[in-house]
Design a protein around this motif. Structure first.
Motif, PDB file in Angstrom:
ATOM      1  N   ASP A 258       0.856  -1.191   0.000  1.00  0.00           N
ATOM      2  CA  ASP A 258       0.000   0.000   0.000  1.00  0.00           C
ATOM      3  C   ASP A 258       0.884   1.229   0.000  1.00  0.00           C
ATOM      4  O   ASP A 258       1.765   1.358   0.855  1.00  0.00           O
ATOM      5  N   LEU A 259       0.649   2.109  -0.947  1.00  0.00           N
ATOM      6  CA  LEU A 259       1.506   3.284  -1.136  1.00  0.00           C
ATOM      7  C   LEU A 259       0.637   4.521  -1.353  1.00  0.00           C
ATOM      8  O   LEU A 259      -0.570   4.406  -1.599  1.00  0.00           O
ATOM      9  N   ILE A 260       1.273   5.679  -1.261  1.00  0.00           N
ATOM     10  CA  ILE A 260       0.580   6.953  -1.520  1.00  0.00           C
ATOM     11  C   ILE A 260       1.170   7.551  -2.789  1.00  0.00           C
ATOM     12  O   ILE A 260       2.396   7.642  -2.928  1.00  0.00           O
TER      13      ILE A 260
ATOM     14  N   PHE B 181      -1.894  10.079   3.537  1.00  0.00           N
ATOM     15  CA  PHE B 181      -3.139  10.286   2.803  1.00  0.00           C
ATOM     16  C   PHE B 181      -3.750  11.639   3.176  1.00  0.00           C
ATOM     17  O   PHE B 181      -4.402  12.289   2.371  1.00  0.00           O
ATOM     18  N   TYR B 182      -3.543  12.048   4.432  1.00  0.00           N
ATOM     19  CA  TYR B 182      -4.085  13.337   4.889  1.00  0.00           C
ATOM     20  C   TYR B 182      -3.073  14.467   4.750  1.00  0.00           C
ATOM     21  O   TYR B 182      -3.274  15.551   5.304  1.00  0.00           O
ATOM     22  N   GLY B 183      -1.991  14.193   4.036  1.00  0.00           N
ATOM     23  CA  GLY B 183      -0.955  15.204   3.873  1.00  0.00           C
ATOM     24  C   GLY B 183      -1.388  16.333   2.948  1.00  0.00           C
ATOM     25  O   GLY B 183      -2.371  16.219   2.215  1.00  0.00           O
ATOM     26  N   LYS B 184      -0.622  17.434   3.016  1.00  0.00           N
ATOM     27  CA  LYS B 184      -0.920  18.594   2.160  1.00  0.00           C
ATOM     28  C   LYS B 184       0.207  18.751   1.155  1.00  0.00           C
ATOM     29  O   LYS B 184       1.380  18.809   1.531  1.00  0.00           O
ATOM     30  N   VAL B 185      -0.176  18.818  -0.120  1.00  0.00           N
ATOM     31  CA  VAL B 185       0.818  18.875  -1.189  1.00  0.00           C
ATOM     32  C   VAL B 185       1.140  20.328  -1.520  1.00  0.00           C
ATOM     33  O   VAL B 185       0.254  21.179  -1.566  1.00  0.00           O
TER      34      VAL B 185
ATOM     35  N   GLY C  41       6.640  19.284  -2.041  1.00  0.00           N
ATOM     36  CA  GLY C  41       6.365  17.880  -1.739  1.00  0.00           C
ATOM     37  C   GLY C  41       5.076  17.721  -0.971  1.00  0.00           C
ATOM     38  O   GLY C  41       4.078  18.376  -1.269  1.00  0.00           O
ATOM     39  N   ILE C  42       5.107  16.862   0.049  1.00  0.00           N
ATOM     40  CA  ILE C  42       3.896  16.597   0.832  1.00  0.00           C
ATOM     41  C   ILE C  42       4.225  16.746   2.315  1.00  0.00           C
ATOM     42  O   ILE C  42       5.231  16.209   2.797  1.00  0.00           O
ATOM     43  N   ALA C  43       3.381  17.503   3.023  1.00  0.00           N
ATOM     44  CA  ALA C  43       3.588  17.719   4.454  1.00  0.00           C
ATOM     45  C   ALA C  43       2.622  16.824   5.224  1.00  0.00           C
ATOM     46  O   ALA C  43       1.429  16.784   4.923  1.00  0.00           O
ATOM     47  N   CYS C  44       3.139  16.128   6.205  1.00  0.00           N
ATOM     48  CA  CYS C  44       2.306  15.256   7.034  1.00  0.00           C
ATOM     49  C   CYS C  44       1.368  16.113   7.881  1.00  0.00           C
ATOM     50  O   CYS C  44       1.763  17.174   8.395  1.00  0.00           O
TER      51      CYS C  44
END
Ligand code: FES
Ligand SMILES: [Fe+2]
Length: 404
Positions: free
Chosen positions: A66-68, A92-96, A100-103
């Motif tokens: 399982d990946l994001i 999955f709830y990160g902000k792009v 990149g993507i922030a947790c």
């Protein structure tokens, strides 16, 4: 007791006392650290349609992992392990953002290659953040698909090109699809609930085209397929091909050449417009896990084409619109393959002369599983950055009658 059971079964064929059966574990297990899983991870695999990889993170399940997947605001696709390396919540709830993507939990920011760029709750934004790395896989956009390489980094091959998808004319484009029915125009099933190997076996099985698709159910493609073909199978440098020849009413010989490429790739000639000579698509039977798969397809089409096959309909209905009785009356690939169970019981198969292509494919897969397990590189991969163009033989070819 076992002997009695065995004697009874041999003599009568009675179901009572039949031996327990099992799948071919070597070919059907695709998770990390399994022999076939390791083989699959040595090739680039298409995991999503590029335009569906956006600033909105989403889950993908591929080869039992399982990946994001997401695309940062600079347009770079990223494929990360979903559990944040800080304290494990999902990205999955990160902000792009651009970077990149922030947790969501404490804001650790990861780029598309898992580098930690910021730890906002730590002094100076994380003095040791350079040492942190969220697990990631390399990805690349091509042919409208995002391809991932999930194998050992030092063995990463060149992402291949396919000659039939190159050098497009001004009125052509490549379209991409991911879904259980590939490019048939039916989007009712994202993932099929059975092993990738059922689909893979189906590719080098030209005889089911005559039975299942042309005479048993109804004509699902074209009436010419109702003629029993004369078939030759042959191994190639990177897979297996068949040539299925049929003598048409007008005296011409119709030769349908189809290809399997290691380890889960197929190029099937157009089954609806059989006057289209060269095949126009490449598909992957993509293992989601041991008992689920989906199809990814890249197809070269005229820009004006409404859909690849316009949506294959039987009695005016798409697959997803049919009743159970209609599925029973006119079964197709899905019914035949799902009918083999989530993972087939290979120990009870009775392979016959018409299964020569499947035997060749499975042998090739096993030989390459062994090659990888022994530290070698499998066939069909290249590390030469100037190489990587794959030649596809598939197509609908016609020859004048030799008996005229
Ligand atoms: S759990 Fe992700 S930043 Fe803390
Ligand atoms: Fe089929």
């Amino acid at each position: 007791m076992a002997e009695v059971t065995q004697r009874r079964r041999t003599a009568e064929g009675c179901a009572y006392g039949r031996p327990a059966q099992h799948p071919d574990e070597e070919l059907t297990r695709v998770g990390p650290n399994t022999p076939c899983g390791e083989l699959m991870r040595r090739y680039w695999q298409p995991v999503a349609v590029s335009e569906k990889v956006t600033n909105r993170p989403r889950y993908v399940r591929i080869l039992g992992e399982d990946l994001i997947i997401f695309r940062d605001k600079k347009g770079r696709p990223g494929l990360l392990y979903p559990r944040c390396m800080h304290r494990g919540t999902t990205l999955f709830y990160g902000k792009v953002s651009e970077e990149g993507i922030a947790c969501c939990y404490h804001g650790w920011l990861f780029d598309v290659e898992g580098r930690c760029l910021l730890q906002p709750c730590e002094p100076d934004g994380g003095r040791n953040r350079d040492a942190a790395r969220q697990p990631w896989y390399p990805v690349e956009d091509r042919y409208g698909l995002v391809f991932a390489y999930m194998g050992p980094p030092e063995k990463k091959p060149v992402l291949p090109r396919y000659d039939i998808l190159e050098e497009l004319g001004p009125e052509e484009e490549v379209r991409a699809y991911v879904g259980a029915f590939g490019a048939t125009g039916d989007t009712s099933l994202a993932v099929a609930p059975y092993s990738w190997l059922h689909m893979n076996d189906n590719v080098m099985d030209p005889f089911h085209v005559q039975v299942l698709h042309s005479t048993f159910s109804t004509v699902q493609f074209v009436p010419q397929f109702a003629l029993m073909p004369k078939v030759e199978f042959f191994a190639t440098e990177n897979g297996v091909c068949y040539s299925a020849k049929r003598r048409l009413d007008d005296g011409r010989e119709y030769d349908r050449i189809s290809s399997f490429l290691m380890p889960n790739i197929m190029s099937v000639p157009n089954p609806i417009q059989i006057d289209q000579e060269r095949a126009n698509m490449i598909s992957w039977a993509l293992p989601v896990d041991d008992s689920h798969f989906t199809m990814a397809t890249a197809a070269r089409v005229p820009r004006s084409a409404p859909d690849l096959f316009g949506g294959i309909r039987l009695n005016g209905k798409l697959w997803g619109e049919m009743t159970e009785q209609e599925h029973q009356d006119t079964p197709g690939d899905y019914e035949a393959q799902a009918g083999q169970g989530p993972i087939s019981l290979h120990s009870e198969e009775h392979l016959a002369s018409s299964d020569r292509g499947i035997i060749l494919q499975r042998r090739m897969l096993k030989a390459q599983i062994k090659a990888v397990a022994e530290g070698g590189d499998p066939i069909g991969v290249t590390f030469d950055p100037t190489g990587g163009m794959v030649k596809i033989r598939s197509g609908n070819y016609y020859h004048a009658s030799q008996h005229a």
